[in-house]
Design an enzyme around this catalytic site. Structure first.
Site, PDB file in Angstrom:
ATOM      1  N   ASP A  65      -1.821   4.693   8.094  1.00 49.32           N
ATOM      2  CA  ASP A  65      -2.924   5.576   7.716  1.00 49.32           C
ATOM      3  C   ASP A  65      -2.197   6.271   6.444  1.00 49.32           C
ATOM      4  OD1 ASP A  65      -5.219   7.660   7.964  1.00 49.32           O
ATOM      5  OD2 ASP A  65      -3.520   8.892   8.072  1.00 49.32           O
ATOM      6  N   THR A  98      -7.799   7.623   2.091  1.00 44.73           N
ATOM      7  CA  THR A  98      -6.621   8.449   1.471  1.00 44.73           C
ATOM      8  C   THR A  98      -5.892   7.071   0.949  1.00 44.73           C
ATOM      9  OG1 THR A  98      -5.699   7.996   3.977  1.00 44.73           O
ATOM     10  CG2 THR A  98      -6.441  10.025   3.359  1.00 44.73           C
ATOM     11  N   THR A  99      -5.847   5.927   1.603  1.00 44.52           N
ATOM     12  CA  THR A  99      -4.871   4.772   0.818  1.00 44.52           C
ATOM     13  C   THR A  99      -5.579   4.368  -0.470  1.00 44.52           C
ATOM     14  OG1 THR A  99      -4.085   4.194   2.884  1.00 44.52           O
ATOM     15  CG2 THR A  99      -3.958   2.587   1.079  1.00 44.52           C
ATOM     16  N   ASP A 391     -10.333   8.840  11.845  1.00 44.75           N
ATOM     17  CA  ASP A 391     -10.905   8.371  10.655  1.00 44.75           C
ATOM     18  C   ASP A 391     -12.191   7.887  10.698  1.00 44.75           C
ATOM     19  OD1 ASP A 391      -8.520   8.890   9.527  1.00 44.75           O
ATOM     20  OD2 ASP A 391      -7.813   7.037   9.051  1.00 44.75           O
TER      21      ASP A 391
END
Length: 534
Positions: A65, A98-99, A391
């Site tokens: 994550d 997020t990545t 998520d």
């Protein structure tokens, strides 16, 4: 006569100007992007985060994550911190991507560094990036699908969204089971989007496939000794108050006694005070008492005598969620029973999960409340499974608010990249170069997904571009077979809101970093010998 240079900053302060400042920003931000790049996509790798400091106490986390990794690494570079904060905002706003947003921002800065080496001014790059972001968002909106008018299709979209979100996580081997689980949990919210009503309980033991969704609220606590283990038509008083009489507590005073009998009298007085407190609690006509703090032996005995179920040491998150789902209020004083709002539920009983006993609250006032119980072999596995579920839940809640979806597997990025590239051909001047660079940065996301799977990214990206130019807008990367596939048939969908937030956040963060031409690091505070800290 030579003049000494005038110094404005303190001797320990540092300043980087012009090219050095930009270089420092680019190096820091690109390093952060490269750090998380290998975790992107369904074949992404995990990172071990090991903390051996006095606070970490040997804590080990295994995760892919992006937000979790970036929070843990503790960067010192100012531009890197901007990307870390951007990933946190992405996580808070939409819960996923997020990545992707970190990789995109890093690639935009990598392209900007090359353009600055070619003597293109940062303001020109910023202007080109703004135009490119606007074109990309327009193309994204045009390609979005909305099936909210058809409940059956929309529910299938939610299921596919959950499958896509979980495909890059530790739960990918059980994504069919967990996607059904999170869709059922979110649909119970009836559009409210209140994730607080969904309780996640982690229990080591068993395997991930043993996880389940329980209708109702589970509290990981036990009932006191000799108290009823099952309560029907429960009236619950939820409190945050001290319930201990095992120690003599006369704060701020020194007590001198002449005999042990006087200590006994003092203890008796304390017990009488606690008995009065328990009687006030009983005057609320409740049959269940839940306290955030400990309940010691004497009050526990009093509750047992009154046939009251008393639950102690429920953590604050637990009692806040319990108050929400049962419709009660958290109280700390008990002088006005008539104004105190009690929680209600049909049944409280003990249930076994693995080797542990939990309390199950059935028929709670907030009907959408439910609990997800995660089983796993180790603590690291259940922790990562919880992050994966969080998520997926956030993506579904976001999609329930904004009903639009977009094809995944790099399809959305290719649509935006081609639109930006076409728009750049119609722009005169150096801004066109910046727009082309923006298009190349967008393509780095599907290229990284392909590289992480061990496939030939150059071949796949050129094939994907050719398919989109032919009009196959649903074409994307099939990471199972390492080829181009139809994302509509495969059910690989992503939330429009997540992609939109990715473009907005990455573009704004890049613009902020590109505007910088001076970095001033303040002088550190002196360590004082008498205080022992900085």
């Amino acid at each position: 006569m030579s003049l000494n240079p005038i110094r404005i900053l303190k001797p320990e302060a540092e300043e980087e100007k012009g090219e050095m400042a930009r270089l420092s920003n680019f190096v820091g931000a690109i390093a952060v992007g490269d750090l998380v790049k290998s975790t992107l996509g369904p074949k992404g790798m995990d990172k071990i985060l090991a903390s051996y400091g006095p606070r970490g106490r040997g804590k080990v986390e295994v995760t892919n994550d992006g937000a979790t990794i970036l929070k843990a690494i503790g960067v010192d570079n100012p531009a890197a911190k901007i990307l870390v904060n951007m990933a946190k905002v992405q996580d808070d706003e939409v819960g996923d991507g997020t990545t992707s947003v970190t990789v995109l921002a890093a690639e935009l800065l990598r392209e900007a560094e090359r353009m600055i080496d070619r003597k293109i001014h940062p303001q020109t790059i910023i202007s080109g990036y703004r135009k490119a972001a606007s074109v990309a968002l327009e193309a994204l909106e045009a390609a979005a699908n909305d099936n909210s008018s058809n409940d059956e299709k929309f529910q299938k979209d939610l299921h596919n969204l959950a499958m896509t979100a979980l495909s890059s996580k530790i739960l990918n081997l059980h994504k069919e089971k967990f996607s059904k689980l999170v869709v059922d949990a979110v649909l119970r919210l009836k559009g409210s989007g209140n994730l607080s009503a969904i309780q996640v309980i982690k229990k080591t033991g068993g395997c991930l496939s043993d996880s389940f969704l329980d209708d109702g609220f589970l509290l990981d606590k036990k009932v006191g000794q000799f108290q009823p283990k099952r309560i029907e038509n429960a009236k619950i008083l939820i409190a945050n108050t001290p319930m201990d009489t095992d120690k003599i507590k006369v704060f701020g005073s020194r007590v001198r006694v002449e005999s042990v009998a006087m200590i006994a009298e003092l203890e008796l007085a304390e017990k009488e005070k606690m008995k009065d407190k328990v009687n006030k609690i009983l005057s609320h006509n409740c049959n269940v008492f839940v306290n955030r703090q400990l309940i010691y032996n004497y009050p526990e005995q009093l509750f047992a005598d009154a046939k009251i179920m008393a639950i102690e040491h429920a953590d604050f998150d637990g009692i806040e969620r319990l108050a929400l789902v049962t419709g009660g209020e958290i109280v700390s004083t008990f002088d006005s029973p008539e104004t105190t709002k009690l929680g209600e539920c049909d049944l409280i009983e003990e249930v076994m999960v693995g080797e542990d006993k939990l309390l199950r609250f059935s028929g709670v006032k907030l009907g959408e409340a439910c609990s997800i119980v995660i089983r796993g072999a180790t603590q690291q596995i259940v922790d990562e499974a919880e992050r994966s579920l969080h998520d997926a839940l956030c993506v579904l809640v976001t999609t329930v608010r904004d009903k639009r979806t977009i094809f995944g597997g790099g399809s959305a990025e290719m649509i935006m990249a081609l639109a930006v590239s076409d728009a750049a051909n119609k722009v005169v001047g150096k801004e066109s170069v910046a727009m082309e660079a923006y298009s190349r940065a967008l393509l780095q996301i599907p290229m990284t997904i392909s590289d992480n799977g061990g496939f030939d990214s150059s071949y796949l990206i050129t094939s994907l571009r050719a398919a989109h130019i032919e009009g196959k807008v649903s074409a994307g990367l099939d990471m199972t077979n390492g080829e181009i596939g139809d994302m509509g048939e495969s059910g690989v969908l992503e939330s429009f809101a997540v992609k939109r937030q990715m473009i907005l956040s990455a573009s704004e963060a890049t613009e902020v970093i590109l505007r910088v031409d001076d970095i001033i690091k303040a002088a550190p505070r002196k360590r004082t010998e008498d205080r022992g800290y900085c």
